[in-house]
Structure formats: structure tokens, C-alpha cells
Design an enzyme around this catalytic site. Structure first.
Site, short mmCIF file in Angstrom:
data_model
loop_
_atom_site.label_atom_id
_atom_site.label_comp_id
_atom_site.label_asym_id
_atom_site.label_seq_id
_atom_site.Cartn_x
_atom_site.Cartn_y
_atom_site.Cartn_z
N ASP A 143 0.81 -1.23 0.00
CA ASP A 143 0.00 0.00 0.00
C ASP A 143 0.84 1.27 0.00
OD1 ASP A 143 -2.32 -1.38 -0.16
OD2 ASP A 143 -2.93 -1.08 1.92
N ARG B 181 2.13 5.11 17.19
CA ARG B 181 1.58 6.13 16.27
C ARG B 181 1.91 7.56 16.66
NH1 ARG B 181 2.08 2.02 13.36
NH2 ARG B 181 0.23 0.88 12.69
N ASP C 233 -5.74 3.22 13.87
CA ASP C 233 -4.46 3.88 13.60
C ASP C 233 -4.63 5.20 12.86
OD1 ASP C 233 -2.80 2.07 14.93
OD2 ASP C 233 -2.85 0.67 13.25
N SER D 44 -2.91 -9.04 8.48
CA SER D 44 -2.40 -7.67 8.57
C SER D 44 -1.65 -7.60 9.89
CB SER D 44 -3.57 -6.69 8.55
OG SER D 44 -3.15 -5.45 9.09
N1 ARG Z 1 -6.29 -3.25 17.28
C1 ARG Z 1 -4.98 -2.79 17.62
C2 ARG Z 1 -5.00 -1.31 17.86
O1 ARG Z 1 -5.91 -0.66 17.47
C3 ARG Z 1 -3.96 -3.22 16.60
C4 ARG Z 1 -3.90 -2.44 15.34
C5 ARG Z 1 -2.97 -3.08 14.37
N2 ARG Z 1 -2.75 -2.23 13.24
C6 ARG Z 1 -2.57 -2.68 12.01
N3 ARG Z 1 -2.38 -1.78 11.09
N4 ARG Z 1 -2.58 -3.96 11.70
O2 ARG Z 1 -4.11 -0.79 18.47
#
Ligand code: ARG
Length: 399
Positions: A17, A97, A126, A177
Site C-alpha cells: 500500500d 503512532r 491507527d 495484517s
Molecule cells: N487493534 C490494535 C489497535 O488498534 C492493533 C492495530 C494493528 N494495526 C494494524 N495496522 N494492523 O491498536
């Protein structure tokens, strides 16, 4: 590639991506990309990925080793707050993040970029953390999130890549992912979308299956100074090194897997699998040491704010003034949190086997049932009388 073109700083991971995005930003927005790859732990092949960004057409590509910064500025505060979202998830992605946002904003200032871009989709948390982080740090920057708008399926992204000469991953795409850093790994999608189905063994990378873990337990000793882990088994380490070392040891014994249904900020319940042996072991040790050295009322009050801290971090509020205030409270509680905790690792479990501290509020003379008892037994009768007085009055009126 004219230098006069406007620039965008892209949070680049090297995956499909964000690789496609380098070209997309040029074609759809007329922006030249400065690709920024932030190493927050567990990253490999960084130089190749940097070169790949340039090959695709980025005007500049940077790799930033932010592991130490991540540990000191984000993991240490999270540990001070024993931060677990919904009592379970150690905020792996949520903590990285705001740091990546900070690094993107710095890069935008240095390169004169007018916008910042990230690769998040519309359904996750995110995007919220990046958007809020960037807006808090520099409200003048435009935020672009192509994956939130382009509506490309995986297949279409692959086709776009092929048409534009962007290298696509050769091996069969993983159905998962994954986001990972020093504090753990988050795994989503594919077969995990069925919450009834047990996670297949191939989602796990840093934890041994508990049933295959060693038959002998292992003990590790973590020493803390003012709330921060500073030594492992007597060896002084920087926090990012120590976290990685505990991760390896605890993971080898099968500890640190989480399988949960989580409430995302965007309103979705999602099935999440994590492996975070180091984070979970360190939080367990830290919390136990606090029980030894902090007074009762402080410990109980702190627990409520710990939950608020976790919610704020999860929901993208790292740079919110409330978070600053909560962190100041947490800091003020950590001065006495020094000592050593011994953890026992065995067949998927981790438990505290011992703790000691020069700051301990545990007093043998008060706690013992032996002959050297110096607790005031006489005072206890009057204490119970008065403590129970309101209840007694109530009971008599309601007879
Ligand atoms: N659910 C978790 C969170 O919101 C993990 C997110 C994982 N992110 C990803 N881009 N796969 O912190």
C-alpha cells in the site's frame, strides 16, 4: 522530478500500500514524496526498503532508528501506568503512532513539505492516532490518507503496482495484517476474522506454543529504578534492549499470547490476536513491585487513572492536555518504585515468584503470625467498633 514541486512526507512501511502511494500521491495530488520509514523495533531489511522507495520515485527516503526514543518516551510512561486497554491489550500499535506522527511532522518541517500522508484504512484506530497526533503537533499540515479514499482492493493495488513498475512482494501474500514493534505484535484479518476459530499456529512468531515450551521453568529477575526496568538478571541494559531480551525469554516459554474481541474507537468489535511476552511480563512485574512499595490509597486511586491512560492512548489522545496531566500524576507515583521482581516462566505462564525493595512498605513485624509480632492487637477491637458503627446504626433502624 522537479524541485519546485510541493512535497508530502509519507509514513512508509515498505509494504504494497505505501509503495503504491508514492506513485499515487504524484499522480492524483501532484506531490513529490519524502518517504519516512520509522524503526520502532522488530524491523528488518530497512536499507532495501529505503532503496525501493527511491526506485518507485520518492524524492527522498529516510530510515529513522527510533527504538530508544520509543522505549524512553512511550514505553516507560505506558509501563508506569501499567497500561492495558480493556484490561488486556498493552497498546502495541497505539503507542507507536504518536511517535511516528512526531517524526513525520519533524521531517515535514525539515523538508518544507506541505502535507503528511499515512497508509491507514478507514476502519481502524491507527488513522485516528495519526490524524490527531499530526494535528496536535502541527495544525497547518494537510493530512492525506489515500487508502481511506481510493477504494482499491488488494488485487487492484497489485495491478496498479504492476502497471507502474512498482515491485510487488514475490512470495504469496500473507492473509494477515500485521503491525509490530518493541512492545509486541498485532495480527488481524484472514482466518482470524472468525472469532470462534482458534488462531492458526502460523500467526505467531515470537512465542513458542505453550505445549511445546521447555519442560523446566526459567526464572528471570527484573530490577526497576523509579518505575523503569534497568537491569535483567543483574545486567544493566537500556530499556529498549531490556524489553527485547524479556520478550525473547518469555516468548520462548510460550508466554504472551492474547486472543480477544476488542472495541475499536470507530465502533467496530474486532477479533485481535497479539503476542507481547515482554510487555506483559514487564507490566506484571512492575505492578507487583508497586504493590510492595506504594501505599494502599495511592495504589487504588492510580488504578482508575491507569484505565483512563490506556483509553486516552488507544483513542489517539497522546498529545491531549489531559494525558499530560495524567502522566504528571503517574510520574509522581514512580519515585519510590525501585526494587527487583523475580518472574517464573513455565509452559505458557508467567507469574511473580518473589519481590524485594529497599522502599518496601511490607513490614515483617506487622504482617507476621509468629512470635515476633508487633501489631497492636488491643487497638483492633476499638477500630472494628468504630468502623462498623454506621452499619450497626443502620441495621438497628431497619430491624
Ligand atoms: N487493534 C490494535 C489497535 O488498534 C492493533 C492495530 C494493528 N494495526 C494494524 N495496522 N494492523 O491498536
Amino acid at each position: 522530478m522537479s524541485d519546485g514541486n510541493k512535497k508530502v512526507v509519507l509514513a512508509y512501511s515498505g509494504g504494497l500500500d505505501t509503495s503504491v502511494m508514492i506513485r499515487w500521491l504524484k499522480e492524483e495530488y501532484g506531490l513529490e514524496t519524502v518517504a519516512v520509514l520509522v524503526d520502532v523495533g522488530r524491523a528488518t531489511g530497512l536499507e532495501e526498503l529505503r532503496q525501493k522507495a527511491l526506485d518507485i520515485g520518492a524524492v527522498e527516503a529516510r530510515v529513522i532508528d527510533a527504538r530508544e526514543e520509543f522505549a524512553d518516551d512511550f514505553l516507560a510512561p505506558a509501563l508506569a501506568a501499567n497500561a492495558l486497554y480493556e484490561g488486556k491489550y498493552p497498546l502495541v500499535s497505539a503507542l507507536s503512532r504518536p511517535l511516528i506522527s512526531r517524526i513525520l511532522v519533524e521531517a515535514a518541517r525539515e523538508t518544507g513539505a506541505v502535507a503528511v500522508a499515512h497508509g491507514c484504512t478507514a476502519k481502524g484506530n491507527d488513522q485516528v492516532r495519526f490524524d490527531l497526533g499530526i494535528r496536535a503537533l502541527d495544525p497547518s499540515l494537510e493530512i492525506l490518507a489515500p487508502a481511506r479514499e481510493w477504494g482499491l482492493t488488494r488485487q487492484q493495488a497489485m495491478e496498479y503496482a504492476a502497471e507502474h513498475g512498482i515491485p510487488v512482494p514475490l512470495k504469496k501474500e500473507s492473509p494477515y495484517s500485521i503491525d509490530e514493534n518493541l512492545w509486541g505484535r498485532a495480527i488481524e484479518c484472514g482466518p482470524l476474522e472468525d472469532p470462534w476459530r482458534e488462531p492458526p499456529e502460523d500467526v505467531f512468531e515470537v512465542t513458542t506454543a505453550p505445549e511445546k515450551a521447555p519442560d523446566e521453568p526459567a526464572y528471570i529477575e527484573v530490577e526497576f529504578a523509579a518505575g523503569v526496568p534497568v537491569a535483567l538478571d543483574g545486567r544493566t541494559l537500556l530499556l529498549h534492549e531490556l524489553a527485547a531480551a524479556v520478550d525473547d525469554l518469555a516468548g520462548a516459554h510460550g508466554f504472551g499470547r492474547l486472543d480477544m474481541v476488542e472495541n475499536r474507537l470507530v465502533g467496530i468489535k474486532s477479533r485481535e490476536v497479539y503476542e507481547a511476552p515482554g510487555a506483559l511480563a514487564l507490566i506484571m512485574a512492575h505492578r507487583d513491585l508497586e504493590d510492595l512499595v506504594l501505599p494502599r490509597e495511592l495504589t487504588h486511586f492510580k488504578a482508575g487513572l491507569e484505565q483512563k491512560f490506556a483509553d486516552m492512548a488507544y483513542n489517539g489522545g497522546w498529545y491531549d492536555p489531559l494525558m499530560d496531566a495524567i502522566r504528571a500524576f503517574m510520574d509522581s507515583t514512580q519515585q519510590r518504585v525501585s526494587g527487583t521482581v523475580r518472574l517464573k516462566l513455565f509452559k505458557g505462564g508467567c507469574s511473580v515468584a518473589g519481590r524485594k525493595s529497599p522502599m518496601a512498605l511490607y513490614e515483617h513485624g506487622l504482617a507476621t503470625y509468629g512470635s515476633d509480632d508487633d501489631f497492636s492487637h488491643e487497638a483492633a477491637k476499638g477500630f472494628c467498633e468504630l468502623w462498623g458503627l454506621p452499619l450497626e446504626v443502620w441495621a438497628k433502624k431497619n430491624e
